[in-house]
Motif scaffolding. Structure first.
Motif, short mmCIF file in Angstrom:
data_model
loop_
_atom_site.label_atom_id
_atom_site.label_comp_id
_atom_site.label_asym_id
_atom_site.label_seq_id
_atom_site.Cartn_x
_atom_site.Cartn_y
_atom_site.Cartn_z
N ARG A 92 -65.14 -31.77 79.41
CA ARG A 92 -66.60 -31.60 79.52
C ARG A 92 -66.84 -30.30 80.29
NH1 ARG A 92 -68.74 -36.68 81.71
NH2 ARG A 92 -67.72 -36.04 83.62
N THR A 93 -67.58 -29.37 79.70
CA THR A 93 -67.71 -28.03 80.28
C THR A 93 -68.69 -27.96 81.44
OG1 THR A 93 -69.39 -27.37 78.67
CG2 THR A 93 -67.07 -26.92 78.12
N SER A 94 -69.56 -28.95 81.63
CA SER A 94 -70.54 -28.87 82.72
C SER A 94 -69.88 -28.99 84.09
CB SER A 94 -71.60 -29.96 82.56
OG SER A 94 -71.00 -31.24 82.64
N ASN A 95 -68.78 -29.75 84.19
CA ASN A 95 -68.09 -29.90 85.48
C ASN A 95 -66.57 -29.83 85.33
OD1 ASN A 95 -67.54 -32.33 84.24
ND2 ASN A 95 -68.28 -33.60 85.91
N TRP A 96 -66.09 -29.53 84.14
CA TRP A 96 -64.68 -29.39 83.81
C TRP A 96 -63.89 -30.68 84.03
CZ3 TRP A 96 -64.39 -25.76 80.54
CH2 TRP A 96 -65.26 -24.68 80.64
N ASP A 97 -64.58 -31.82 83.95
CA ASP A 97 -63.90 -33.11 83.97
C ASP A 97 -63.13 -33.24 82.65
OD1 ASP A 97 -63.09 -35.57 84.85
OD2 ASP A 97 -65.02 -36.56 84.57
N TRP A 98 -62.01 -33.92 82.67
CA TRP A 98 -61.20 -34.02 81.47
C TRP A 98 -60.41 -35.33 81.47
CZ3 TRP A 98 -55.91 -34.34 82.17
CH2 TRP A 98 -55.44 -34.00 83.45
N ASP A 99 -59.89 -35.69 80.32
CA ASP A 99 -58.99 -36.83 80.18
C ASP A 99 -58.01 -36.51 79.06
OD1 ASP A 99 -57.96 -39.39 80.76
OD2 ASP A 99 -60.01 -40.09 81.14
N ARG A 100 -56.87 -37.20 79.06
CA ARG A 100 -55.79 -36.83 78.14
C ARG A 100 -55.02 -38.05 77.68
NH1 ARG A 100 -51.67 -32.12 78.43
NH2 ARG A 100 -49.76 -33.10 77.74
N CYS A 101 -54.46 -37.96 76.49
CA CYS A 101 -53.47 -38.93 76.01
C CYS A 101 -52.26 -38.15 75.50
CB CYS A 101 -54.04 -39.84 74.91
SG CYS A 101 -54.28 -39.04 73.31
N ASP A 102 -51.10 -38.72 75.69
CA ASP A 102 -49.89 -38.05 75.21
C ASP A 102 -48.82 -39.03 74.74
OD1 ASP A 102 -49.06 -39.00 77.66
OD2 ASP A 102 -48.75 -37.03 78.54
N SER A 103 -49.20 -40.26 74.50
CA SER A 103 -48.26 -41.25 73.95
C SER A 103 -48.72 -41.61 72.55
CB SER A 103 -48.23 -42.51 74.82
OG SER A 103 -47.72 -42.21 76.09
N LEU A 104 -48.21 -40.90 71.56
CA LEU A 104 -48.58 -41.15 70.18
C LEU A 104 -47.90 -42.39 69.65
CD1 LEU A 104 -49.31 -38.11 70.61
CD2 LEU A 104 -48.85 -37.81 68.20
N SER A 105 -48.60 -43.11 68.80
CA SER A 105 -48.01 -44.26 68.12
C SER A 105 -48.30 -44.15 66.63
CB SER A 105 -48.55 -45.57 68.70
OG SER A 105 -49.95 -45.61 68.61
N TRP A 106 -47.50 -44.81 65.83
CA TRP A 106 -47.66 -44.74 64.38
C TRP A 106 -48.92 -45.48 63.98
CZ3 TRP A 106 -46.35 -41.92 60.51
CH2 TRP A 106 -46.55 -42.38 59.20
N ASN A 107 -49.75 -44.86 63.18
CA ASN A 107 -50.97 -45.46 62.67
C ASN A 107 -50.81 -45.57 61.16
OD1 ASN A 107 -53.64 -45.76 61.56
ND2 ASN A 107 -54.44 -45.18 63.56
N SER A 108 -50.51 -46.76 60.67
CA SER A 108 -50.21 -46.93 59.25
C SER A 108 -51.43 -46.64 58.36
CB SER A 108 -49.66 -48.33 58.98
OG SER A 108 -50.57 -49.31 59.41
N SER A 109 -52.65 -46.92 58.84
CA SER A 109 -53.82 -46.64 58.00
C SER A 109 -54.04 -45.14 57.82
CB SER A 109 -55.07 -47.31 58.57
OG SER A 109 -55.41 -46.75 59.81
N MET A 110 -53.66 -44.33 58.81
CA MET A 110 -53.77 -42.88 58.70
C MET A 110 -52.52 -42.26 58.09
SD MET A 110 -55.42 -41.38 62.16
CE MET A 110 -56.44 -42.38 63.17
N GLY A 111 -51.39 -42.98 58.17
CA GLY A 111 -50.13 -42.43 57.71
C GLY A 111 -49.62 -41.32 58.61
N GLN A 112 -50.02 -41.37 59.89
CA GLN A 112 -49.63 -40.35 60.86
C GLN A 112 -49.51 -41.00 62.23
OE1 GLN A 112 -52.97 -37.59 60.35
NE2 GLN A 112 -51.55 -36.14 59.40
#
Length: 149
Positions: A92-112
């Motif tokens: 968010r650019t108004s206060n540079w607050d941020w959040d992150r994810c970095d544990s990917l899991s297989w999503n069969s509906s997306m195929g990715q």
């Protein structure tokens, strides 16, 4: 030109409603900071506001998406990757607050492989998503930002 009492009352009522709705939307959106978009129900009205392909050389290995809930007025980032490694960050650019994810899991509906961040309030401010993704062999990754929304 003379304005009647009814017209004045209507104008004041309309302005009051507009202010109340604006403040309510912002206040309730702030309550969603850090929450999961799916379990909160905000994902039910999600749109992909911005997205960018993630490339290694000329090969697309993933996509970063800036997701926006029209009902909750919140944003989050979602990365989709052909390989098992990647990250998604919402800022968010108004206060540079941020959040992150970095544990990917297989999503069969997306195929990715995919992951998504917790939400941030986006009522009246701008945010952007950053993401990285890997090739299907798990090596070679690229990184990109979306435009602001």
């Amino acid at each position: 030109m003379r304005i009647s009492v009814v017209q004045k009352s209507l104008a004041v009522a309309t302005a009051s409603i507009a202010l109340a709705v604006g403040f309510t939307g912002s206040a309730s959106a702030a309550a969603y900071d850090g929450q999961d978009p799916i379990s909160s129900g905000c994902a039910n009205t999600a749109i992909t506001a911005k997205s960018s392909g993630i490339y290694v050389g000329s090969t697309q290995v993933g996509t970063i998406e800036l997701r926006y809930s029209t009902a909750c007025r919140t944003v989050w980032a979602r990365v989709r990757s052909t390989g098992p490694y990647g990250t998604a960050t919402i800022t968010r650019t108004s206060n540079w607050d941020w959040d992150r994810c970095d544990s990917l899991s297989w999503n069969s509906s997306m195929g990715q492989y995919s992951c998504y961040t917790p939400m941030l309030n986006d009522a009246g401010v701008q945010s952007y998503a950053s993401g990285s993704a890997s090739a299907s062999n798990g090596y070679n990754s690229g990184q990109v930002d979306t435009a602001r929304y």
